[in-house]
Scaffold this motif. Structure first.
Motif, PDB file in Angstrom:
ATOM      1  N   PRO A  66       0.816  -1.226   0.000  1.00 57.44           N
ATOM      2  CA  PRO A  66       0.000   0.000   0.000  1.00 57.44           C
ATOM      3  C   PRO A  66       0.849   1.275   0.000  1.00 57.44           C
ATOM      4  N   GLY A  67       1.783   1.351  -0.925  1.00 53.09           N
ATOM      5  CA  GLY A  67       2.652   2.512  -1.059  1.00 53.09           C
ATOM      6  C   GLY A  67       3.859   2.145  -1.892  1.00 53.09           C
ATOM      7  N   LEU A  68       4.618   3.140  -2.295  1.00 50.96           N
ATOM      8  CA  LEU A  68       5.792   2.925  -3.117  1.00 50.96           C
ATOM      9  C   LEU A  68       6.848   2.136  -2.341  1.00 50.96           C
ATOM     10  N   ILE A  69       7.367   1.071  -2.952  1.00 47.75           N
ATOM     11  CA  ILE A  69       8.431   0.287  -2.316  1.00 47.75           C
ATOM     12  C   ILE A  69       9.732   1.070  -2.452  1.00 47.75           C
ATOM     13  N   VAL A  70      10.341   1.421  -1.327  1.00 50.96           N
ATOM     14  CA  VAL A  70      11.566   2.224  -1.341  1.00 50.96           C
ATOM     15  C   VAL A  70      12.807   1.399  -1.011  1.00 50.96           C
ATOM     16  N   LYS A  71      12.610   0.194  -0.467  1.00 53.88           N
ATOM     17  CA  LYS A  71      13.734  -0.689  -0.180  1.00 53.88           C
ATOM     18  C   LYS A  71      13.242  -2.131  -0.233  1.00 53.88           C
TER      19      LYS A  71
END
Length: 137
Positions: free
Chosen positions: A21-26
């Motif tokens: 539920p959001g941009l994967i940053v890692k």
């Protein structure tokens, strides 16, 4: 391991990672062999003509075609270079001799191709950390 930013409502991420539920940053695999870290974002405004130009057009390759291309590349990684160096757009027969001097030694075109082929084949032997292991067998 995943890190994501729920305040950025994009359900996307690197490689085949998406759906949180959001941009994967890692993202990192359990062994630590592969790690992705978002280092920046940038708003890009692209001209629709640029998106549709031939330079940016994707070429769809199915798995069977990819495997054949990959096998051909492993067998002869300088095939394209060899073919392009032997082709001529001039209609009359022309003989061109090419050489390059590097570190005080002069190499013929054939010698350079052999050196590049050896380097690429050595690199293929040493590269074994592919994301899609089953595709590169």
């Amino acid at each position: 391991m995943f890190g994501f930013a729920p305040e950025i409502p994009l359900q996307d991420g690197p490689h085949e990672l998406y759906g949180l539920p959001g941009l994967i940053v890692k993202a990192e695999d359990s062994k630590g062999d592969h790690s992705f870290t978002l280092i920046a974002t940038k708003k890009v405004i692209a001209d629709s003509d640029d998106l549709l130009s031939k330079k940016n057009k994707e070429i769809i390759v199915d798995e069977e075609k990819f495997r054949k291309l990959w096998a051909d590349y492993k067998k002869d990684p300088v095939k394209d270079m060899r073919q392009s160096s032997g082709s001529s757009s001039i209609s009359a027969p022309v003989s061109v001799s090419t050489s390059i001097t590097f570190d005080g030694k002069t190499y013929s075109q054939d010698e350079m191709l052999k050196l590049i082929e050896k380097e690429r084949k050595d690199a293929l032997k040493n590269t074994n950390n592919f994301l899609e292991l089953d595709l590169y067998k």
